[in-house]
Scaffold this motif. Structure first.
Motif, mmCIF file in Angstrom:
data_model
loop_
_atom_site.group_PDB
_atom_site.id
_atom_site.type_symbol
_atom_site.label_atom_id
_atom_site.label_comp_id
_atom_site.label_asym_id
_atom_site.label_seq_id
_atom_site.Cartn_x
_atom_site.Cartn_y
_atom_site.Cartn_z
ATOM 1 N N SER A 77 -16.538 3.877 -1.158
ATOM 2 C CA SER A 77 -16.268 2.787 -2.098
ATOM 3 C C SER A 77 -17.413 1.791 -2.133
ATOM 4 O O SER A 77 -17.921 1.378 -1.089
ATOM 5 N N LEU A 78 -17.801 1.387 -3.342
ATOM 6 C CA LEU A 78 -18.820 0.354 -3.551
ATOM 7 C C LEU A 78 -18.335 -0.605 -4.637
ATOM 8 O O LEU A 78 -17.734 -0.180 -5.620
ATOM 9 N N GLY A 79 -18.608 -1.883 -4.468
ATOM 10 C CA GLY A 79 -18.236 -2.852 -5.492
ATOM 11 C C GLY A 79 -16.885 -3.491 -5.243
ATOM 12 O O GLY A 79 -16.505 -3.768 -4.096
ATOM 13 N N LEU A 80 -16.150 -3.758 -6.317
ATOM 14 C CA LEU A 80 -14.872 -4.463 -6.220
ATOM 15 C C LEU A 80 -13.885 -3.739 -5.308
ATOM 16 O O LEU A 80 -13.892 -2.503 -5.232
ATOM 17 N N PRO A 81 -13.018 -4.480 -4.634
ATOM 18 C CA PRO A 81 -11.994 -3.846 -3.794
ATOM 19 C C PRO A 81 -10.980 -3.094 -4.642
ATOM 20 O O PRO A 81 -10.757 -3.420 -5.811
ATOM 21 N N ALA A 82 -10.381 -2.089 -4.030
ATOM 22 C CA ALA A 82 -9.381 -1.274 -4.722
ATOM 23 C C ALA A 82 -8.244 -0.957 -3.768
ATOM 24 O O ALA A 82 -8.418 -0.956 -2.544
ATOM 25 N N ILE A 83 -7.078 -0.665 -4.342
ATOM 26 C CA ILE A 83 -5.928 -0.227 -3.551
ATOM 27 C C ILE A 83 -5.834 1.289 -3.664
ATOM 28 O O ILE A 83 -5.534 1.839 -4.736
ATOM 29 N N PHE A 84 -6.121 1.953 -2.569
ATOM 30 C CA PHE A 84 -6.083 3.414 -2.480
ATOM 31 C C PHE A 84 -4.688 3.834 -2.070
ATOM 32 O O PHE A 84 -4.116 3.307 -1.115
ATOM 33 N N GLN A 85 -4.117 4.772 -2.804
ATOM 34 C CA GLN A 85 -2.798 5.305 -2.486
ATOM 35 C C GLN A 85 -2.953 6.650 -1.792
ATOM 36 O O GLN A 85 -3.653 7.535 -2.299
ATOM 37 N N PHE A 86 -2.300 6.792 -0.649
ATOM 38 C CA PHE A 86 -2.404 8.036 0.116
ATOM 39 C C PHE A 86 -1.003 8.503 0.463
ATOM 40 O O PHE A 86 -0.284 7.850 1.219
ATOM 41 N N VAL B 126 4.147 6.838 -0.148
ATOM 42 C CA VAL B 126 2.726 6.560 -0.354
ATOM 43 C C VAL B 126 2.315 5.337 0.453
ATOM 44 O O VAL B 126 2.990 4.304 0.403
ATOM 45 N N ARG B 127 1.225 5.478 1.181
ATOM 46 C CA ARG B 127 0.650 4.337 1.896
ATOM 47 C C ARG B 127 -0.417 3.690 1.023
ATOM 48 O O ARG B 127 -1.222 4.394 0.396
ATOM 49 N N ARG B 128 -0.429 2.376 0.972
ATOM 50 C CA ARG B 128 -1.438 1.652 0.206
ATOM 51 C C ARG B 128 -2.502 1.104 1.163
ATOM 52 O O ARG B 128 -2.173 0.390 2.112
ATOM 53 N N VAL B 129 -3.751 1.441 0.886
ATOM 54 C CA VAL B 129 -4.862 1.074 1.760
ATOM 55 C C VAL B 129 -5.889 0.308 0.941
ATOM 56 O O VAL B 129 -6.390 0.814 -0.071
ATOM 57 N N LEU C 50 -4.665 18.430 1.271
ATOM 58 C CA LEU C 50 -4.047 18.503 -0.050
ATOM 59 C C LEU C 50 -3.037 17.382 -0.290
ATOM 60 O O LEU C 50 -2.178 17.489 -1.171
ATOM 61 N N PHE C 51 -3.174 16.297 0.450
ATOM 62 C CA PHE C 51 -2.282 15.167 0.219
ATOM 63 C C PHE C 51 -2.594 14.522 -1.133
ATOM 64 O O PHE C 51 -3.749 14.450 -1.555
ATOM 65 N N HIS C 52 -1.541 14.063 -1.795
ATOM 66 C CA HIS C 52 -1.722 13.325 -3.044
ATOM 67 C C HIS C 52 -2.377 11.969 -2.762
ATOM 68 O O HIS C 52 -2.100 11.334 -1.740
ATOM 69 N N HIS C 53 -3.225 11.559 -3.690
ATOM 70 C CA HIS C 53 -3.914 10.280 -3.530
ATOM 71 C C HIS C 53 -4.284 9.744 -4.909
ATOM 72 O O HIS C 53 -4.321 10.496 -5.890
ATOM 73 N N GLY C 54 -4.574 8.462 -4.985
ATOM 74 C CA GLY C 54 -4.940 7.845 -6.254
ATOM 75 C C GLY C 54 -5.393 6.418 -6.038
ATOM 76 O O GLY C 54 -5.510 5.949 -4.903
ATOM 77 N N VAL C 55 -5.654 5.715 -7.123
ATOM 78 C CA VAL C 55 -6.118 4.326 -7.073
ATOM 79 C C VAL C 55 -5.297 3.514 -8.073
ATOM 80 O O VAL C 55 -5.192 3.888 -9.251
#
Length: 217
Positions: free
Chosen positions: A151-160, A169-172, A188-193
């Motif tokens: 990750s570079l730049g603005l912070p994001a909430i990663f979903q794992f 889902v854990r939010r990181v 193969l865990f689901h993930h997103g932003v």
């Protein structure tokens, strides 16, 4: 980049945190090389411009994407896949920068995955409200290799999440310079932003850039 600006970004010592079985967050891991990495991203985008790809269902993705390496991940009405050439230019994707490969190898090793040799890097550019829905990385030929996400730049909430889309889902929170590595049981865990919140970063302004390094072929 001015010394004053870099001094204002003085990183804390990197830390390691498990966020799931076989998944690790490396806080601040890439900070010492952030300026070099961003310069490489600019060079890649000059040869293979960012674009908003279309899903097989016909939806335009809110995240702008490009690739580098031997293979690039693409999506269109024909489906999801890796391709050796950029469909926008008809030319091979730009080569994978040495800095990308070195950092990915080191981060994978710190997470317990030895001898990782990435051959592809998907570069995602987020602007406020852009997001990435929960999904699995399953287009790679050999799922035995980990995923390294920087990750570079603005912070994001990663979903794992888990193997099933409906799993908890854990939010990181991911900050500039953070790296997440997952493989093994979590490969193969689901993930997103979640949708990117508005803000301004000293290096990237109102943007977040994510590098996802994989062994595609």
């Amino acid at each position: 980049m001015t010394g004053d600006l870099l001094a204002g970004l003085a990183p804390p010592p990197p830390t390691r945190e498990e966020i799931g079985p076989g998944a690790v967050r490396l806080r601040g891991w890439a900070l010492p090389r952030a300026v070099e990495l961003l310069a490489a991203v600019e060079a890649i985008a000059a040869a293979a411009p960012f674009r908003h790809m279309v899903t097989p269902g016909g939806f335009e993705m809110s995240v702008a994407m490009t690739n580098c390496g031997a293979a690039g991940w693409v999506t269109d009405r024909a489906g999801y896949r890796y391709a050796p050439d950029d469909p926008l230019t008809g030319r091979p994707w730009p080569p994978l920068p040495v800095a990308f490969g070195d950092l990915a190898q080191a981060a994978a090793g710190a997470a317990g995955y030895r001898d990782f040799q990435p051959d592809a890097c998907l570069i995602n550019r987020y602007e406020p409200r852009a997001r990435l829905t929960l999904h699995q990385d399953r287009d790679e030929r050999d799922k035995g290799h980990p995923i390294v996400s920087l990750s570079l730049g603005l912070p994001a909430i990663f979903q794992f999440g888990g193997l099933k889309r409906a799993d908890p889902v854990r939010r990181v929170t991911l900050l500039h310079g953070d790296v997440v590595v997952w493989g093994g049981a979590a490969r193969l865990f689901h993930h997103g932003v979640l949708p990117l919140k508005d803000g301004t970063h000293p290096l990237l302004g109102k943007r977040r850039v994510n590098l996802t390094l994989r062994r595609a072929w």
